[in-house]
Design an enzyme around this catalytic site. Sequence first.
Site, PDB file in Angstrom:
ATOM      1  N   ASP A  13      42.141  31.869  41.987  1.00  0.00           N
ATOM      2  CA  ASP A  13      42.885  31.330  40.828  1.00  0.00           C
ATOM      3  C   ASP A  13      43.305  32.424  39.853  1.00  0.00           C
ATOM      4  OD1 ASP A  13      42.259  28.630  41.761  1.00  0.00           O
ATOM      5  OD2 ASP A  13      40.256  28.980  40.944  1.00  0.00           O
ATOM      6  N   LYS A  16      47.894  34.887  41.746  1.00  0.00           N
ATOM      7  CA  LYS A  16      48.546  35.672  42.795  1.00  0.00           C
ATOM      8  C   LYS A  16      49.964  35.193  43.084  1.00  0.00           C
ATOM      9  CE  LYS A  16      45.013  34.699  45.412  1.00  0.00           C
ATOM     10  NZ  LYS A  16      44.102  34.186  44.366  1.00  0.00           N
ATOM     11  N   GLY A  40      45.888  27.190  46.192  1.00  0.00           N
ATOM     12  CA  GLY A  40      47.031  26.687  45.450  1.00  0.00           C
ATOM     13  C   GLY A  40      47.640  27.785  44.608  1.00  0.00           C
ATOM     14  N   HIS A  41      48.817  28.268  45.012  1.00  0.00           N
ATOM     15  CA  HIS A  41      49.496  29.320  44.267  1.00  0.00           C
ATOM     16  C   HIS A  41      50.576  28.686  43.400  1.00  0.00           C
ATOM     17  CE1 HIS A  41      48.218  32.743  47.235  1.00  0.00           C
ATOM     18  NE2 HIS A  41      47.221  32.118  46.663  1.00  0.00           N
ATOM     19  N   GLN A 221      42.699  32.731  47.812  1.00  0.00           N
ATOM     20  CA  GLN A 221      41.359  32.732  47.200  1.00  0.00           C
ATOM     21  C   GLN A 221      41.095  34.074  46.498  1.00  0.00           C
ATOM     22  OE1 GLN A 221      41.215  31.540  50.787  1.00  0.00           O
ATOM     23  NE2 GLN A 221      41.624  29.510  50.014  1.00  0.00           N
TER      24      GLN A 221
END
Length: 421
Positions: A13, A16, A40-41, A221
């Site tokens: 988180d 990225k 989740g980006h 991650q």
Amino acid sequence: MKVDVLLGLQWGDEGKGKVVDVLTPRYDVVARFQGGPNAGHTLEFNNQKYVLRSIPSGIFQEGQTNIIGNGVVLDPILFAAEARDLEKSGIDIKKVLKISKKVHLILPTHRLLDAAYETLKGSAKIGTTGKGIGPTYTDKISRDGLRLGEVFHNFAEKYEAAKQRHIKLLAALGFDTDVAELEKQWFEGIEYIKTFQLIDSEHVINGYLRDGKSVLCEGAQGSLLDVDFGSYPFVTSSNTVCAGACSGLGVAPNKIGEVYGIFKAYCTRVGSGPFPTELHDETGAKIRAIGHEFGAVTGRERRCGWIDLVALRYTIMLNGVTQLIMMKSDVLDDFATIKACDSYLVNGVETRDFPYSIDEGVEPVYTELKGWNTDMTKMQSEDQFPQEFKDYIAFLEDKLGVPITIVSVGPDRTQTIERKH
């Protein structure tokens, strides 16, 4: 040519997705090398917010090739939903996205197994997203996995064998085995994936390098969730460190160039597991509220705390980081005092090295710095930074030994400041 690698240095988180989006115009290819739809980006631009789970974050820029590498595990249902949403946004995704035939597929029964294993752990549960990631990697390592390339080789037969193996296991554990509805969607997703360019990604990527094309490898991650070097067993199921780019894309170690390490100006964690600098007070709640610290995929509250330099030095070492990128600096705009953990007391003994276990007997030792009490969200260059923030950057660079070359002062791609070095 060499590949550059971009990855997170904390518990994920870190932001990225935004940085990949910002850096993508400098590259010909963006390749995702590990993880699955548990990542989740989040990207924001033109007053729109997008969350990518499996598709590389370079997808929004024009002219680049995006690759899902062999180290990724793919859920056909979630991938199809994500890709179709992008198509609705006007992206010709089938033109710009290629998928490795060696990715392992997340089966509907993998999701059931994920939930079953987590339930059986009881109070020792890890905090999995329930997307079937762990069981899929388990099958991969035990040589029982189903790869995407099998769609061309007796696929239905191989799928059924894997499904029946899982159902027997679930029944023995006393859990539900009904996957009829999920299975229907899953096979629809498979048919949709077959309309994409399915490639031998290791040959394609190395071919790009031979042709002089630039490649950015995108990790998911964070390094503290690495299955080997993270806070085990509260980790993900893949290698999130730089070495994972080699195995997850088929790139030789001597082909690694720049390594961008991304971190927040503070620290967060989702789910269970040790977190030495976690704040259980109003300060932690304030960071969470200002930083909108809720999981992009799960919506879960993120645990918040001060920055941990012991852990950062460790992940910088593991990854061979050459440039640091600091995210969410603006979240700390309204704090009179900023704290940074520069060492631990482990059973009363001070250390600056990340220990084997951070579960018990670890107490952070903090250095206090003066806050900047300035709204930085509209700033366009480092010349506008308040002196206290410049002092914070200088402190971090001194303690970490690597230059901070990019600073983020807000969620939009335009709120990204490159520093002079």
